[in-house]
Scaffold this active site. Structure first.
Site, PDB file in Angstrom:
ATOM      1  N   ASP A 244       0.726  -1.344   0.221  1.00 20.58           N
ATOM      2  CA  ASP A 244       0.087  -0.101  -0.067  1.00 20.58           C
ATOM      3  C   ASP A 244       0.763   1.141  -0.031  1.00 20.58           C
ATOM      4  O   ASP A 244       0.416   2.413  -0.491  1.00 20.58           O
ATOM      5  CB  ASP A 244      -0.989  -0.065   1.302  1.00 20.58           C
ATOM      6  CG  ASP A 244      -2.133  -1.055   1.035  1.00 20.58           C
ATOM      7  OD1 ASP A 244      -1.772  -2.186   1.091  1.00 20.58           O
ATOM      8  OD2 ASP A 244      -3.139  -0.438   0.470  1.00 20.58           O
ATOM      9  N   ASN A 254       1.742  -2.978   4.010  1.00 22.76           N
ATOM     10  CA  ASN A 254       0.813  -3.799   3.364  1.00 22.76           C
ATOM     11  C   ASN A 254      -0.074  -4.574   4.558  1.00 22.76           C
ATOM     12  O   ASN A 254      -0.102  -4.327   5.496  1.00 22.76           O
ATOM     13  CB  ASN A 254       1.641  -5.051   2.632  1.00 22.76           C
ATOM     14  CG  ASN A 254       0.616  -5.770   1.664  1.00 22.76           C
ATOM     15  OD1 ASN A 254      -0.064  -4.887   1.006  1.00 22.76           O
ATOM     16  ND2 ASN A 254       0.861  -7.118   1.796  1.00 22.76           N
TER      17      ASN A 254
HETATM   18  O1  MRU Z   1      -7.446  -3.083   3.039  1.00 19.47           O
HETATM   19  P1  MRU Z   1      -7.460  -3.612   1.904  1.00 19.47           P
HETATM   20  O2  MRU Z   1      -8.093  -4.829   1.418  1.00 19.47           O
HETATM   21  O3  MRU Z   1      -7.464  -2.474   0.729  1.00 19.47           O
HETATM   22  O4  MRU Z   1      -5.867  -4.160   1.635  1.00 19.47           O
HETATM   23  C1  MRU Z   1      -5.172  -4.472   0.481  1.00 19.47           C
HETATM   24  C2  MRU Z   1      -3.781  -4.849   0.552  1.00 19.47           C
HETATM   25  O5  MRU Z   1      -3.227  -4.574   1.791  1.00 19.47           O
HETATM   26  C3  MRU Z   1      -3.091  -5.257  -0.552  1.00 19.47           C
HETATM   27  O6  MRU Z   1      -2.126  -6.036  -0.387  1.00 19.47           O
HETATM   28  C4  MRU Z   1      -2.454  -4.030  -1.372  1.00 19.47           C
HETATM   29  O7  MRU Z   1      -3.330  -2.952  -1.454  1.00 19.47           O
HETATM   30  C5  MRU Z   1      -1.825  -4.435  -2.469  1.00 19.47           C
HETATM   31  S1  MRU Z   1      -3.054  -4.358  -3.765  1.00 19.47           S
HETATM   32  C6  MRU Z   1      -2.244  -4.840  -5.201  1.00 19.47           C
END
Ligand code: MRU
Length: 358
Positions: A244, A254
């Site tokens: 992220d 992440n």
């Molecule tokens: O809370 P989320 O579901 O948005 O979290 C997503 C993640 O942590 C993913 O691993 C990250 O966004 C990478 S997306 C290619």
């Protein structure tokens, strides 16, 4: 229809709507939402109806374009338009704090407004439309390139483990962590993939195992606390995760639990790769300590997904949505411009130099 036949996030020009799959309903119900109001789009991002760093960026770009179009229709001059545009941008940007793609996409859209300042509002809107479409298309090219680079790190028959959902459902087409899997599949490779369920919101169970199973992969769902066992058994040759926000020193935020997987991979001498579009690399953030970590409602831990609460009423809960994996646990950061290796402080700069010279 297969889930892979639906767009994760798209723009419907006829309806002037952001079209998403409601990911909170998966895997048992495929519901497509057409969102036209800024508040609905904010809610969809906050409530994880659309989620995953790249998909959030694309949704924000489309969302601000749709809002700008409405603002332009009631503005009498650029200054009035731009003031309202900035307010809408700030509002959308507040939906989730950790994934940098949200502000990255919104800043790109603002740059388009400023670069076309002298033009009629109707022309500015055309440029914003083109930029939102480009941000979406770019994600497909970027993830494809990550897939090609990532595939050089593995071989046919490998066991791979992934955490959360950094797949097509988190992006537009290939996903990031899943891109080497999809590109490998196209080339005839077979992998044995382990998907961590990813407590508390179960993105691994609900989304990753669903999309990989729907795409014909050999995927096995495990609880987060089983990753050590499958690694110790020798079933995992490499770990691929998404991210992220990557800090300039290579620390990576992440989904919560990622750092635990990285520590286990180190213990069992398994390479741990982070797949990161440059849009997710934030050179303005020095280290992982500077990354704002989103905290979410306690009920996601105590009640959600259960028929009745599974914890005593009123118990203290800590529910961070992300964690930071220290750069020393990361074997490589796979970008669309190549694979960065330690020391990341230098190699990430090199990646951006390649991007600037493309
Ligand atoms: O809370 P989320 O579901 O948005 O979290 C997503 C993640 O942590 C993913 O691993 C990250 O966004 C990478 S997306 C290619």
């Amino acid at each position: 229809m297969n889930i892979m036949d639906y767009d994760t996030v798209a723009l419907d020009d006829q309806k002037d709507a952001l079209v998403i799959i409601d990911q909170t309903r998966l895997p048992y119900s495929i519901e497509i939402l057409e969102l036209t109001e800024l508040k609905e789009i904010w809610d969809a991002i906050y409530l994880l109806k659309v989620r995953g760093a790249p998909a959030i960026g694309v949704a924000a770009a489309i969302g601000i374009y749709l809002e700008a179009k409405k603002i332009a229709a009631v503005s009498d001059c650029f200054a009035d338009f731009y003031d309202k545009f900035k307010l809408a941008k700030k509002y959308l940007d507040s939906a989730r704090p950790t994934a940098v793609n949200l502000s990255w996409a919104l800043n790109r859209m603002e740059q388009v407004v400023l670069a076309n300042k002298g033009k009629m509002l109707v022309e500015i809107i055309q440029h914003l439309h083109a930029e939102a479409v480009e941000i979406r298309e770019e994600d497909i090219r970027v993830c494809r390139a990550i897939g090609e680079y990532g595939l050089t790190l593995i071989k046919d028959g490998d066991g791979l483990l992934t955490h959360c959902n950094a797949g097509k459902l988190a992006a537009v087409k290939y996903g990031t962590a899943t891109a080497p899997m999809y590109v490998g599949q196209e080339k005839g490779y077979n992998f044995k993939i382990f998907a961590d369920e990813t407590r508390p919101l179960l993105q691994g169970a609900r989304l990753t195992s669903f999309e990989l199973q729907s795409s014909g992969f050999d995927v096995t769902l495990i609880c987060d606390n089983m990753a050590g066992m499958v690694m110790r058994n020798g079933w995992v040759n490499a770990v691929f995760v998404g991210c992220d926000r990557v800090a300039a020193n290579g620390d990576v935020a992440n989904k919560i639990g990622t750092s635990m997987v990285a520590a286990l991979a180190k213990r069992y001498d398994i390479p741990f790769y982070v797949c990161a579009p440059t849009a997710t690399i934030d050179m303005a953030t020095a280290t992982g300590n500077d990354i704002v970590i989103e905290e979410r409602k306690p009920s996601e831990v105590t009640d959600m997904w259960y028929e009745k609460p599974m914890a005593p009423a009123g118990v203290k809960v800590f529910n961070p949505a992300f964690d930071v994996t220290d750069n020393e646990l990361i074997s490589g950061i796979v970008t669309e411009f190549g694979i960065a290796k330690a020391p990341y402080i230098d190699s990430l700069k090199e990646i951006f130099a390649r991007k600037a010279g493309q």
